[in-house]
Design a protein around this motif. Sequence first.
Motif, PDB file in Angstrom:
ATOM      1  N   THR A  67      -2.262  21.086   0.506  1.00 51.43           N
ATOM      2  CA  THR A  67      -2.147  19.613  -0.512  1.00 51.43           C
ATOM      3  C   THR A  67      -2.909  18.538   0.418  1.00 51.43           C
ATOM      4  N   TRP A  68      -2.524  18.958   1.621  1.00 54.78           N
ATOM      5  CA  TRP A  68      -2.591  17.888   2.738  1.00 54.78           C
ATOM      6  C   TRP A  68      -4.448  18.000   3.190  1.00 54.78           C
ATOM      7  N   ARG A  69      -4.284  19.768   3.249  1.00 56.90           N
ATOM      8  CA  ARG A  69      -5.836  20.441   3.984  1.00 56.90           C
ATOM      9  C   ARG A  69      -6.398  19.692   2.993  1.00 56.90           C
ATOM     10  N   ALA A  70      -6.328  19.816   1.487  1.00 54.00           N
ATOM     11  CA  ALA A  70      -7.447  19.277   0.384  1.00 54.00           C
ATOM     12  C   ALA A  70      -8.215  17.533   0.171  1.00 54.00           C
ATOM     13  N   LEU A  71      -7.075  17.341   0.462  1.00 52.68           N
ATOM     14  CA  LEU A  71      -7.236  16.131   0.883  1.00 52.68           C
ATOM     15  C   LEU A  71      -8.566  15.410   1.938  1.00 52.68           C
ATOM     16  N   GLU A  72      -7.628  16.087   3.557  1.00 49.91           N
ATOM     17  CA  GLU A  72      -8.372  16.166   4.360  1.00 49.91           C
ATOM     18  C   GLU A  72      -9.927  16.617   4.873  1.00 49.91           C
ATOM     19  N   ASP A  73     -10.068  17.750   3.456  1.00 55.82           N
ATOM     20  CA  ASP A  73     -11.355  18.356   3.221  1.00 55.82           C
ATOM     21  C   ASP A  73     -12.662  16.899   3.488  1.00 55.82           C
ATOM     22  N   ALA A  74     -11.637  16.301   1.987  1.00 57.09           N
ATOM     23  CA  ALA A  74     -12.417  15.896   1.398  1.00 57.09           C
ATOM     24  C   ALA A  74     -12.870  14.721   1.854  1.00 57.09           C
ATOM     25  N   HIS A 208      -7.008   4.672   8.412  1.00 61.42           N
ATOM     26  CA  HIS A 208      -7.526   4.586   7.158  1.00 61.42           C
ATOM     27  C   HIS A 208      -6.461   4.115   6.381  1.00 61.42           C
ATOM     28  N   SER A 209      -6.016   2.842   6.160  1.00 68.20           N
ATOM     29  CA  SER A 209      -4.654   2.518   5.218  1.00 68.20           C
ATOM     30  C   SER A 209      -5.448   3.067   3.892  1.00 68.20           C
ATOM     31  N   ALA A 210      -4.497   4.748   3.639  1.00 67.04           N
ATOM     32  CA  ALA A 210      -5.597   5.447   2.401  1.00 67.04           C
ATOM     33  C   ALA A 210      -4.423   4.342   1.290  1.00 67.04           C
ATOM     34  N   THR A 211      -3.671   3.829   2.013  1.00 66.94           N
ATOM     35  CA  THR A 211      -3.242   3.215   0.535  1.00 66.94           C
ATOM     36  C   THR A 211      -3.715   2.364  -0.539  1.00 66.94           C
ATOM     37  N   LYS A 212      -5.000   1.713   0.564  1.00 68.31           N
ATOM     38  CA  LYS A 212      -5.779   0.706  -0.419  1.00 68.31           C
ATOM     39  C   LYS A 212      -6.717   1.774  -1.397  1.00 68.31           C
ATOM     40  N   TYR A 213      -8.238   1.182  -0.630  1.00 63.23           N
ATOM     41  CA  TYR A 213      -9.256   2.231  -1.845  1.00 63.23           C
ATOM     42  C   TYR A 213      -9.005   3.849  -1.674  1.00 63.23           C
ATOM     43  N   LEU A 214      -8.818   4.359  -1.189  1.00 61.09           N
ATOM     44  CA  LEU A 214      -9.153   5.857  -0.851  1.00 61.09           C
ATOM     45  C   LEU A 214      -7.496   6.138  -1.727  1.00 61.09           C
ATOM     46  N   GLY A 215      -7.133   5.886  -1.783  1.00 66.28           N
ATOM     47  CA  GLY A 215      -5.814   6.290  -3.554  1.00 66.28           C
ATOM     48  C   GLY A 215      -5.815   5.673  -4.576  1.00 66.28           C
ATOM     49  N   GLY A 216      -6.454   3.691  -3.623  1.00 64.23           N
ATOM     50  CA  GLY A 216      -7.098   3.096  -4.803  1.00 64.23           C
ATOM     51  C   GLY A 216      -6.105   2.404  -6.326  1.00 64.23           C
ATOM     52  N   HIS A 217      -4.711   3.286  -6.521  1.00 67.60           N
ATOM     53  CA  HIS A 217      -4.226   2.909  -7.649  1.00 67.60           C
ATOM     54  C   HIS A 217      -2.653   2.070  -7.573  1.00 67.60           C
ATOM     55  N   SER A 218      -2.648   1.626  -6.299  1.00 67.78           N
ATOM     56  CA  SER A 218      -1.761   0.792  -5.434  1.00 67.78           C
ATOM     57  C   SER A 218      -0.191   1.795  -5.539  1.00 67.78           C
ATOM     58  N   ASP A 219      -0.393   2.483  -5.732  1.00 67.67           N
ATOM     59  CA  ASP A 219       1.446   4.025  -6.463  1.00 67.67           C
ATOM     60  C   ASP A 219       1.463   4.428  -5.321  1.00 67.67           C
ATOM     61  N   LEU A 220       0.949   4.189  -3.614  1.00 63.25           N
ATOM     62  CA  LEU A 220       1.318   5.557  -3.095  1.00 63.25           C
ATOM     63  C   LEU A 220       0.784   4.524  -1.593  1.00 63.25           C
ATOM     64  N   GLY A 248       3.924  12.141   2.742  1.00 62.72           N
ATOM     65  CA  GLY A 248       4.498  13.168   1.450  1.00 62.72           C
ATOM     66  C   GLY A 248       3.437  14.001   0.421  1.00 62.72           C
ATOM     67  N   VAL A 249       3.879  14.989  -0.060  1.00 61.36           N
ATOM     68  CA  VAL A 249       2.650  16.024  -0.530  1.00 61.36           C
ATOM     69  C   VAL A 249       2.354  15.352  -2.585  1.00 61.36           C
ATOM     70  N   MET A 250       3.016  14.445  -2.740  1.00 66.26           N
ATOM     71  CA  MET A 250       3.237  13.801  -3.866  1.00 66.26           C
ATOM     72  C   MET A 250       1.673  12.988  -3.889  1.00 66.26           C
ATOM     73  N   GLU A 251       2.029  12.561  -2.430  1.00 67.30           N
ATOM     74  CA  GLU A 251       0.908  11.276  -2.234  1.00 67.30           C
ATOM     75  C   GLU A 251      -0.169  11.431  -1.716  1.00 67.30           C
ATOM     76  N   ALA A 252      -0.570  12.799  -1.066  1.00 66.98           N
ATOM     77  CA  ALA A 252      -1.671  13.018  -0.847  1.00 66.98           C
ATOM     78  C   ALA A 252      -2.217  13.796  -1.656  1.00 66.98           C
ATOM     79  N   PHE A 253      -1.263  14.876  -3.262  1.00 69.52           N
ATOM     80  CA  PHE A 253      -1.801  15.053  -4.367  1.00 69.52           C
ATOM     81  C   PHE A 253      -2.796  13.488  -4.845  1.00 69.52           C
ATOM     82  N   LEU A 254      -2.109  12.762  -4.910  1.00 71.71           N
ATOM     83  CA  LEU A 254      -2.743  11.862  -5.615  1.00 71.71           C
ATOM     84  C   LEU A 254      -3.826  10.709  -5.176  1.00 71.71           C
TER      85      LEU A 254
END
Length: 394
Positions: A67-74, A208-220, A248-254
Amino acid sequence: MHGDRATHAAGHAAGAGGGPPTWRPETLAVTAGRDESPGGPLNVPPTFASTFRDGDTVRYGRWDNPTWRALEDALGGLEGGAAVAFSCGQAATAAVLATLEPGTTVVHPADAYLGTRQALASRAARGWLGVRPVDVTDTAAVLDALEAADGPACLWLESPTNPTLGIADLPALLEAAERRGAVSVVDNTFATPLVQRPLAWGASVVVHSATKYLGGHSDLLLGMAVTADPDRHAALVAHRTEDGAIPGVMEAFLALRGLRTLPVRVQRQQETAATLAARLEEHPAVQRVRYPGLPSHPQHDRARAQMQGFGAVISFEVDGAGRADRVVAAVRLAVPTTSLGGVETTIERRARWAGDAHVAPGLLRLSVGLEHPEDLWADLSAALDRALEVPDRP
Ligand SMILES: Cc1ncc(COP(=O)(O)O)c(C=O)c1O
């Protein structure tokens, strides 16, 4: 295990999973980081595993995760490098600092995100690194500071800066860092790869703080470091494995789920920010608006030349802390809170933090979300009108 990680790094560095280079960011955001095996799930699911059965290689959950890898690739595809995911933006920053040679002088924005300045200052206090804060909008001052640094150097940049939204001349400074043999880092949290891609100008690493725009929903909470240099990528992965600041795996998925819509979110948020910034400039309660898209911004021409848009954070000043606090108390739609980059508009008086005491006491940072621009303006202008009704007490 080592063979497995090395293959992963080499695959990233070659752009694996990033798609053909001709794909545009909107397409990459949707298509990169997918498992294309026939019969497989369309989206890489969260793989909850502390360990994996022995096979060709030994695998453990702190070393790697699909799941990390998918996010890292994107994100790697979007930034043009190989990405490493961390537990939060601060962990990505700490990993990059840990991979610098001991005694490196770090030239950094005097106005950088306060957590970054604190991370640098505490390492400087221990004698691990030297620090030279500069106004990164002043290109000559940055070049002088780089020149004056003895031994190994690192140029740490943020553009736009948090929270005064200064714009550094990224192409010129990154080229100068390369000439000096300095490691260069760009915190691309505010701009996102849709607005600028610092690796293309020669940056050694983007964080990046992916906490911000990349995640984008203030939930991770999640952080990323991206580099086009395979050795640096391997060093960052090794640091993550050793220090354990894994996502976290769920965080990477989200986060990947959020990343799929990054282009449409950023486009709309920027449009609304431009509308609000222009109107704020006309409001009698507002003394100054800092938004790179406004012709009044001191580095507007630079921003136009190097950015594909101007981001969606606006900082504006009203007369004093009391009035600013009243604006924050009066808004009903914008959420009074710290953080930024989510689908919801947030507002905060930055000088409430001791680490940001250098900014004007009445500076409000507005992170523009996806609400209707007219609703946002109705809310904000009403709050500003009300703030004007009360005379300021000393
Ligand atoms: C520009 C910038 N970089 C890094 C960080 C740190 O990120 P995190 O909170 O995900 O650790 C932040 C957090 O606000 C930020 O604004």
